[in-house]
Design an enzyme around this catalytic site. Structure first.
Site, PDB file in Angstrom:
ATOM      1  N   GLU A 172     -43.896  34.395  18.426  1.00 30.79           N
ATOM      2  CA  GLU A 172     -44.431  35.647  17.879  1.00 30.79           C
ATOM      3  C   GLU A 172     -44.419  35.625  16.352  1.00 30.79           C
ATOM      4  OE1 GLU A 172     -44.424  40.436  18.391  1.00 30.79           O
ATOM      5  OE2 GLU A 172     -43.462  39.184  19.894  1.00 30.79           O
ATOM      6  N   THR A 173     -43.388  35.029  15.770  1.00 33.35           N
ATOM      7  CA  THR A 173     -43.319  34.915  14.314  1.00 33.35           C
ATOM      8  C   THR A 173     -44.472  34.071  13.784  1.00 33.35           C
ATOM      9  OG1 THR A 173     -40.920  35.166  14.338  1.00 33.35           O
ATOM     10  CG2 THR A 173     -41.877  34.094  12.403  1.00 33.35           C
TER      11      THR A 173
END
Length: 169
Positions: free
Chosen positions: A94-95
């Site tokens: 997600e980062t």
């Protein structure tokens, strides 16, 4: 054993070439330590890279619209069986996808994740895992990226897909 819950002034072990804080930007030292290019520091002015990136030890190696690459240590990010925690893989994915969407959206748009799908293929056992994020779709309001996480042996540990909505700042 690494205490992964306490914020420390130390740099991640694998953040080669990291520099100390600079009075010109409140998060300069953190951004440099985690591999954020200077031209992107303005996008991180309010919160830096965030405390989760620090806790997980994520270091960016490349950030472009076409590709975002970062590493994360297995040690300190393990689940009860001693292997890489699936949630840590999801957080890395997600980062990467969010930073990729931010690189595409520019200064005037901010990404907000609306969907994340993660498939775990094999355990991350030791060393570093590397996440490589590439665009699948770059639209006016939505971006979709695929993230492939591999172990030091080059074998795929995880595959993820994230869709971000680009909001006006």
């Amino acid at each position: 054993m690494t205490d992964n819950f306490t914020r420390t002034a130390g740099l991640p072990k694998h953040a080669a070439g990291a520099a100390g804080p600079d009075a010109g930007h409140p998060f300069r030292g953190q951004l440099v330590a985690h591999g954020i290019p200077e031209e992107m520091h303005g996008r991180f002015a309010a919160h830096g890279v965030g405390t989760l990136v620090e806790k997980l030890g994520i270091v960016f190696r490349e950030i472009t619209v076409e590709r975002v690459v970062a590493t994360m240590p297995v040690e300190g990010n393990q689940q009860v069986a001693g292997i890489l925690h699936g949630g840590a893989s999801a957080a890395l994915a997600e980062t990467l996808g969010s930073v990729a969407a931010a690189a595409y959206g520019g200064e005037d748009r901010r990404p907000v994740g609306v969907d994340l799908n993660v498939t775990h293929h094999r355990p991350g056992l030791s060393g570093l895992v590397t996440g490589t994020c590439m665009p699948i779709h770059l639209g006016r309001t939505l971006t979709t990226h695929e993230i492939v996480i591999t172990g030091e042996d080059g074998r795929r540990v995880c595959t993820a897909r994230i869709t971000n909505m680009l909001l006006d700042s």
